[in-house]
Each structure stands twice: as C-alpha cells, then as structure tokens.
Scaffold this active site. Structure first.
Site, short mmCIF file in Angstrom:
data_model
loop_
_atom_site.label_atom_id
_atom_site.label_comp_id
_atom_site.label_asym_id
_atom_site.label_seq_id
_atom_site.Cartn_x
_atom_site.Cartn_y
_atom_site.Cartn_z
N HIS A 1 0.80 -1.23 0.00
CA HIS A 1 0.00 0.00 0.00
C HIS A 1 0.83 1.27 0.00
O HIS A 1 0.26 2.36 0.12
CB HIS A 1 -0.94 0.05 1.21
CG HIS A 1 -2.01 -0.98 1.20
ND1 HIS A 1 -3.24 -0.76 0.65
CD2 HIS A 1 -2.04 -2.25 1.67
CE1 HIS A 1 -4.00 -1.84 0.79
NE2 HIS A 1 -3.28 -2.76 1.40
N LYS B 1 -8.44 13.69 4.70
CA LYS B 1 -7.54 12.54 4.68
C LYS B 1 -6.57 12.74 5.83
O LYS B 1 -6.57 13.81 6.44
CB LYS B 1 -6.78 12.45 3.35
CG LYS B 1 -6.20 13.79 2.88
CD LYS B 1 -5.57 13.70 1.50
CE LYS B 1 -6.53 13.83 0.36
NZ LYS B 1 -6.67 12.62 -0.44
N ARG B 2 -5.76 11.74 6.14
CA ARG B 2 -4.75 11.94 7.17
C ARG B 2 -3.86 13.12 6.79
O ARG B 2 -3.66 13.39 5.60
CB ARG B 2 -3.91 10.67 7.35
CG ARG B 2 -4.67 9.55 7.99
CD ARG B 2 -5.11 9.91 9.39
NE ARG B 2 -3.97 9.92 10.27
CZ ARG B 2 -3.73 9.00 11.20
NH1 ARG B 2 -4.57 8.00 11.40
NH2 ARG B 2 -2.65 9.08 11.97
N LYS C 1 0.70 14.42 1.25
CA LYS C 1 -0.66 14.73 0.80
C LYS C 1 -0.85 16.23 0.58
O LYS C 1 -1.83 16.67 -0.01
CB LYS C 1 -1.68 14.19 1.80
CG LYS C 1 -1.65 12.66 1.92
CD LYS C 1 -2.68 12.17 2.95
CE LYS C 1 -2.59 10.69 3.24
NZ LYS C 1 -3.23 9.84 2.21
N THR D 1 -8.65 6.50 -2.00
CA THR D 1 -10.00 5.93 -2.17
C THR D 1 -11.04 7.02 -1.94
O THR D 1 -12.14 6.95 -2.50
CB THR D 1 -10.24 4.76 -1.21
OG1 THR D 1 -9.73 5.13 0.08
CG2 THR D 1 -9.53 3.51 -1.68
N LYS E 1 -14.73 8.17 -3.95
CA LYS E 1 -16.03 8.49 -3.32
C LYS E 1 -16.52 9.84 -3.82
O LYS E 1 -17.71 10.02 -4.09
CB LYS E 1 -15.88 8.49 -1.80
CG LYS E 1 -15.49 7.12 -1.24
CD LYS E 1 -14.96 7.17 0.19
CE LYS E 1 -14.26 5.85 0.53
NZ LYS E 1 -13.50 5.90 1.80
N1 GPQ Z 1 -2.30 3.50 3.32
CL1 GPQ Z 1 1.13 1.81 4.00
C1 GPQ Z 1 -2.81 3.67 4.59
O1 GPQ Z 1 -3.93 4.14 4.77
N2 GPQ Z 1 -2.05 3.30 5.66
C2 GPQ Z 1 -0.85 2.72 5.52
O2 GPQ Z 1 -0.18 2.38 6.51
C3 GPQ Z 1 -0.37 2.54 4.20
C4 GPQ Z 1 -1.09 2.94 3.13
C5 GPQ Z 1 -3.17 3.88 2.19
C6 GPQ Z 1 -2.48 4.60 1.04
O3 GPQ Z 1 -1.79 5.72 1.55
C7 GPQ Z 1 -3.56 5.03 0.04
O4 GPQ Z 1 -2.97 5.64 -1.07
C8 GPQ Z 1 -4.37 3.81 -0.39
O5 GPQ Z 1 -5.47 4.21 -1.14
C9 GPQ Z 1 -4.86 3.03 0.81
O6 GPQ Z 1 -3.80 2.71 1.68
C10 GPQ Z 1 -5.55 1.74 0.42
O7 GPQ Z 1 -4.77 1.03 -0.49
#
Ligand code: GPQ
Length: 792
Positions: free
Chosen positions: A349, A528-529, A534, A636, A640
């Site tokens: 991810h 988002k976080r 970001k 994601t 949405k």
């Molecule tokens: N992502 Cl490695 C997270 O939410 N937490 C994590 O620890 C890691 C990845 C996210 C990623 O930043 C997004 O781009 C993806 O859409 C999401 O995972 C699901 O794949």
C-alpha cells in the site's frame, strides 16, 4: 403477523428481554441497541446458510488478514442491505423516535487509521455482496483511533472508547481461542524443532456478521482479543499485593489495548510486533483448524484457502505458516515453504521508505526465535532457487518485511496502475526481475452501498427514478445516466440534490462549528490523514494567496469558496501537527476578515472520521487530491468524491490517473508534475528557491506566514514550515504551486457556469462505476485467489 409488526415485536422483545429495559425508561442508546439486535437477528440465517453452502460445496475460502478494519457505524449498512430501511424508519417513528437520530447514536468504530483500514471494510462488504466465502481477521482493539480536538488551534488527542457501550454486533466465541506464545527458546526433539515460548496469551474470538446487498450472503469479521492464561496471582493477592496480583492480566490485555495511530509510518515498536504476531498466529491456527475439519491433506491447503496479507503487518504469516506445517505437522521444510507460498498473497500500500516495515534481528530473535531461524532458512532457499546478489531478507541487522512478504507470496499486488508500475521499477525492482509473473495490479475501489446509496440518499433516489436500483450491485450501470446529462430537467434535479446536501452541511457547520457559509459557494474539500506528501500545506498556501489577491482587488468578481479540511495527524508527527496549527490559524484570520470572508472561508471540523466523511462527500463540489506524484499509492476518497459528483483538482498520482481516464480529461482539473518530473526536479538543488523566485504570489504567501500574519506578529511560530518549504521542500509544494494556482482559477471560472459544472459533475457520476470495490474484489478473485462466488 405482518412484516412491520413482527419487526416491531422483535425490537420490543430485545429491549425488554435482552437489555432488561422497560420502554418508558429506555434512552436512545437502549433503543439503538435493541434495534441493532433485531436487525442482527435477520443476519443470522443468511450467515448460517452461507457457511453451510461453503462447507457443503467444499468451496475455497478467502482469508483477509488486516491490522485495521475501519468499519465505522454498522447499523445503517445492515438495515440497508437487509432491505429494512422503511420498516425500521416506520417502527422508530411509531415509537416516537427518528431513525436518523438512532443511527447517529452509534459509535463510529475506528479500528483503523485511514485508507488501508477503510479499504478492508469496503472489501468485506463487497465479498458478501458478491457471495465469495471469506473471513476477515483482525484485532479487537479496546480503543480505536484517538479522538481529535483542537485547543487554540492545536491538535489534542484523547482516548477513543467505542466499547464503553455494548457492541451489539458481535458474538463472543468463548469456544474459539488459541494460545499465542512469545520469547523463550527452541529445542530439538526427535529430529524436529520445538519452540518453547516463555510467555503465553490467549487469543479469544469475537465474530461480527457482515451481510451483503439484499441479504443473500454474509461473511464473518473475526477479531481477536488478548486474554491472560491465568486470571490473577492468588498468592500475591492474599499477601495484599493487589496491583501485582493483577499484573498477568494487565500485561496480556495490553496487546489488544490500542490501535497504533501511525498511518504510513513504521514506528518499530515491540508491542506493535507483538500485536502483529498475535493476530496472525491466531488467524492461521484458526484457518488450519477449519481446513482440518473438512480435509485431510495439508498439501491441498492452497486449493481451499487463499490468504491475503493486507500490507506487511501480517507478513510474519510466512514463517509462522511454515512453522505450523513443518514443526507442528511434520511436513518437509521444502514442502512447507512451497505450500505457504501457494496460499499467501501480499498487497503493498505504499512505497514511502519510512513506511516499509523492518524489524531488528535482535528483537525478532528475542520475541520470535523460531521465526527468525526460519526466515534465514527461507532466505537461503530463495537464494538457492534464485541466485542473486541484491536480494536478501535481512539487511543491516533488520528483517525487511516487504521482501519477506514478497518471497512468501504467490501474488503481490499494488493498488493502482501507477503504483504497481512504480513497485516494479523501484522498491521491488530486483525481486520483480526474479519473479516477473508475481506482481499484479488491483486498483482499489469503494462500496457503493455505503458511499452512494446510504451516504447520498438524494442522489440515490434520483438515480432510482431514472435507472432503477441495478447500479447498486452493478455500478457500471451508472453509464445509463450519461445520455441524460443534456436533459435540462434531470440536470436541474441533480443540481437540486447537490444543493440540498450542501444546505444540510451548512446547517451542520452553523450548529457545530459556529460558522455560517453560503450553500451556493463552492465547497472545496480535502479530507484525509495529515501528511506532508498529501500536501495540505499546498492547499492552505493557495488559500493565503487567494486571500491576498482578494484584498488587492476587493471589488473583482470572485467565485465564493468554502475550503473544508478534515483529518488527524499521528501524535508523534510534529510537522503534520504544525500544518494543522497553520490551517486553524489561517482560518481564524480569514473567517473574520470583513473584506474577504464573503468570498473565502476556511473550516476545519475536528475529529474527522468515517461518519463525517459520509456527510461531507455528498456535499462537495471540489475534491482536493493534490499529493506529490508518485507518493499516494491509490487514494480511495478520490473515488467516493467522483461518484458523488465532485470534480477533482489533482495530480497524476495513484488512482487519480485512472479516475481522469474514466471521467475524461475535460472533466478533471489536472495540475502539477508527473512522477517522473518529480524525480528530475529533486535533482535541482535549489528547486524551492527557484520556484519562489518565479512566482510573486507564492513568495508573498510565504512572507505573510513568516512575518506573523497568522501568529499575532510572531515570526517564530511557523518558522519550521516556512523554512522547510523554502529549503529542502522534499514534497515539492513550491514547485507545484504555480500550476496549482492556475488550475484553481480554472476551477473558479468553470464553477461560475453552473449548468456546465453540473454537466461535468454528472459525467463524473456516470463514468465512475468502475470504481466499485465489487469490481476490485472480482479482480482479486480471478487473478489472485482463484476463488468463485457461491450462490445460496
Ligand atoms: N495507506 Cl502503507 C494507509 O492508509 N495506511 C498505511 O499504513 C499505508 C497505506 C493507504 C495509502 O496511503 C492510500 O494511497 C491507499 O489508497 C490506501 O492505503 C488503500 O490502499
């Protein structure tokens, strides 16, 4: 008895006999729990039927192992999928309550940090909708992601307590538990190795049924809770040492006490490794137990079970499965490794180096001595089979979990086309060269039941009126509204639905955030976080520059905007917390500016979570997806928004690339460098200074921050941000600023032509059907799991 009466009867019975409450004494939480139990009852038969059909047909099962399941509230999902929405609403109404108040009373279960955890939750729902036999395995954290509040603009964290009230959805399985060990040593007995842990805790199972659309199928989310093997030390208790007597219990329970709040960063904490092994070991034992109750030959495991590792958090599954098969079941080491490899798959991810898990060999040897030895055997075996100087599972005294997961997997996947390509070119370049078939792409998706049908009832009603409800589990059918985008009446209805969602959000902002906003202004949202990659700071810099531009020409015809931010920062991520403080400080100045505030407001509601996302997304005009290209694996939230008719301003990063291809470049506001250009730009040593020198707006915005315009004149407050942006600026905020500004002015101009804007918004909805997580899951089933849907 008619259906409605039967439902009401069941609800009242639960209130009386399960909760022990008389209706006249019940508060909203009692009613909500009684309703949940009545709804849960309706899940049980399809749940059993699904389990029976799977077992009787000898079907393959999918096991999704994830440290995080960001499930949010469950009642509405269940009510909607079971077709009980009207019955539940009427029943609550008859009882003098509103269903929406009751739904809002449910705690938002935040057993995850962000996208990775929410993806797991969407996947579970899609697996049930499709009817693919599956179990989600995770941790039953006593406390989920912390609660965020702001004090003087700064983030304050406090513990979350979702289990304070009864959790109506779960079934405690006191009969299902496994001992999980840590530490100790390894001895040889009768020619094979025996691990003798010196600490043992019990993993106890809690099951939540997850029902799919129309209630035809239900899978299980099984979460493990840690319990002590001995309740307390009676001898110590009798000596009056009360705290010490409770120590074993406290220590054991600590393992599942709290979710680590780090998103995309690896903290490398010992307790975290214990959590990872704890839930992985329990899940594997459970999987083998289930397999063993149906079949004999463990070599057939890959035919009947596909295990998906959601990131590397459960990557210890590789050596643990080998240990179970070889040490405990007597399979040869070679065969055990091959069987494990044919069963396990790994989803990556992120490519961010700070997020790639590494565990020190020392810690591994101390906590998991047998696993460390097996990792070395696996490494040797891989070297034998694929001689290579560059690939090694252990480097500089650390075990590299990504490499371990890769080597032990049948398939390895990325989560968007761009991300998968970059995996092949960067982090897994050498492994990819050795195993060119192994890496596949499965672009993420989101469940339309939660993210359109439930979250956006106005849009759903409109769609239902035109194309029925087939889109709910066949989202490509949204294409059928494309021919209607030039139908003026339909466009007006679509616009009215968006307007009503925005009015609802305006009311909420007035009531809870004490700000008034015009529902006709553009609602520009970044949720988002908080993370440098970001680039929330790019967004706030643009707000500052716009504020300055409005001041320069207060009588010009500005397009009114409301910028809304939402998101938490990891408690230890100092720079992200400074960004939060900057956004709140800028908001304070801008929102009280008599000249500019009618054109521009900045709002940052605290404690962003799944439920808040459900409220914000349908009311959004503009979706901010502005990460540095190459850094966001997929995203994601971006999906949405597109489905709910927000236009995107975004970079060519993650799934933005695919979204833009789907909706058409003319319906997407692209800006910024490509991933390749990012790499090249970083080679220019003074890229930030050059960018600032070339753009007076950017220079002025940074100057305003530096000179204390948002910190009561204090020049030090935001020095860390300004110094970073004008110095290293690793995430290239300055280098992308000019084009971002340009794109935002294009957005302004486009928004002024409301009809044309709505047309673009509708095309986003019409063309985004591919973004359903049903499509994603079908991809995993075909390419990775080789699993079929089963029909009851
Ligand atoms: N992502 Cl490695 C997270 O939410 N937490 C994590 O620890 C890691 C990845 C996210 C990623 O930043 C997004 O781009 C993806 O859409 C999401 O995972 C699901 O794949």
């Amino acid at each position: 008895m008619p259906a409605a009466a039967a439902f009401r009867d069941s609800l009242l019975r639960h209130l009386t006999y399960s909760l022990g409450k008389a209706p006249e004494n019940a508060d909203i939480t009692d009613w909500r729990i009684a309703l949940s139990l009545a709804v849960r009852d309706r899940m049980v038969d399809p749940w059993f039927a699904s389990a029976r059909a799977t077992q009787e047909g000898g079907h393959k099962r999918v096991y999704y192992l994830s440290m995080e399941f960001l499930i949010g509230r469950l009642l509405e999902d269940a009510v909607v999928n079971l077709g009980l929405l009207d019955v539940a609403a009427d029943t609550m109404h008859e009882l003098g309550l509103s269903l929406s108040d009751v739904l809002a009373d449910e705690p938002d279960a935040a057993l995850g940090n962000g996208g990775l955890g929410r993806l797991a939750a969407c996947f579970l729902e899609s697996l049930s909708t499709i009817g693919c036999p599956a179990v989600g395995y995770g941790i039953r954290y006593e406390h989920g992601l912390f609660k965020q509040s702001f004090r003087d603009g700064r983030q304050i964290e406090s513990p979350e307590d979702w289990l304070q009230q009864d959790h109506a959805w779960e079934f405690e399985r006191s009969g299902v538990s496994f001992d999980v060990g840590f530490g100790g040593d390894v001895v040889e007995r009768g020619g094979h190795c025996v691990w003798r842990p010196d600490e043992t805790v019990i993993a106890a199972a809690y099951d939540t049924p997850v029902v799919g659309w129309r209630g035809n199928w239900a899978n299980t989310l099984r979460l493990w809770s840690a319990k002590p093997t001995t309740i307390f030390d009676l001898a110590r208790f009798n000596r009056g040492e009360y705290a010490a007597a409770a120590e074993p219990e406290t220590l054991a329970r600590t393992i599942t006490r709290v979710l680590y709040p780090d998103d995309s960063t690896d903290e490398g904490k010992r307790l975290r490794l214990k959590q990872e092994f704890f839930f992985t070991a329990a899940s594997l034992r459970d999987i083998l137990r289930r397999f063993g109750s149906e079949f004999d030959d463990l070599k057939q495991l890959p035919k009947k079970a596909a295990i998906q590792l959601n990131d590397t958090h459960p990557a210890i599954a590789g050596p643990e499965l080998v240990r179970l098969l070889h040490d405990e079941r007597g399979m040869s080491l070679d065969c055990a490794i091959k069987t494990a490899q044919a069963t396990l798959n790994y989803t990556n991810h992120t490519l961010l180096p700070e997020a790639l898990e590494r565990w020190s060999e020392g810690l591994m040897r101390e906590l998991l001595p047998r696993h460390m030895a097996l990792i070395e055997r696996i490494d040797d075996a891989h070297h034998q089979a694929y001689p290579s100087r560059t690939v090694s599972l252990v480097e500089n005294g650390d075990v590299k979990m990504g490499e371990l997961a890769f080597v032990m997997a049948n398939r390895v996947n990325g989560v968007s086309a761009l991300h998968t390509d970059l995996m092949k070119q960067t982090v897994f370049k050498d492994l990819h060269a050795l195993h060119p078939e192994r890496i596949v792409n499965e672009t993420n998706g989101v469940t339309p039941r939660r993210w359109v049908l439930s979250a956006n009832p106005r849009l759903s009603t409109l769609l239902a009126g035109r194309i029925g409800l087939g889109w709910v589990d066949d989202l490509q059918q949204l294409e059928r509204i494309e021919p209607m985008v030039d139908d003026k009446a339909f466009r007006d209805q679509y616009a009215a639905a968006k307007r009503a969602n925005k009015a609802g959000l305006s009311d909420w902002l007035r009531d809870t955030q004490d700000v008034s906003v015009d529902p006709d202004a553009m609602f520009d949202v970044q949720i988002k976080r908080i993370h440098e990659y970001k680039r929330q700071h790019l967004n706030i810099l643009e707000a500052i520059a716009l504020w300055q531009a409005i001041h320069d020409q207060p009588n010009a015809d500005w397009t009114p905007r409301v910028k809304i931010f939402g998101g938490k920062a990891a408690p230890g991520y100092v720079f992200a917390k400074e960004i939060i403080y900057l956004i709140n400080s800028v908001a304070k100045v801008l929102n009280s500016d008599p000249v500019t505030s009618k054109f521009l407001k900045v709002i940052y509601p605290p404690n962003y979570n799944v439920s808040l996302a459900e409220q914000l997304i349908p009311a959004t005009d503009l979706s901010e997806q502005i990460s540095t290209a190459g850094k966001e694996a997929s995203g994601t939230g971006n999906m949405k928004f597109a489905l709910n008719g927000a236009l995107t301003v975004g970079t060519l990063d993650g799934a933005n690339v695919e979204i833009r291809d789907l909706v058409g470049p003319e319906n997407f506001f692209l800006f910024g460098m490509t991933a390749q250009e990012v790499v090249e730009r970083r080679m220019i040593e003074d890229h930030a200074a050059q960018a600032i020198g070339a753009d007076t707006r950017l220079a002025r915005a940074l100057d305003a921050i530096r000179s204390g315009a948002f910190s009561g004149g204090d020049r030090d407050t935001f020095a860390s941000i300004v110094d970073n942006l004008s110095g290293p600026d690793y995430f290239l905020v300055c280098s992308d600023f000019t084009d971002y500004w340009r794109a935002q002015r294009d957005v302004d101009a486009a928004f002024r032509d409301r009809d044309a804007w709505m047309r673009m918004a509708m095309l986003n909805t019409a063309r985004s059907g591919w973004l359903s997580s049903d499509r994603t899951i079908r991809g995993y089933m075909a390419d990775i799991w080789k699993a079929d849907a089963v029909h009851t």
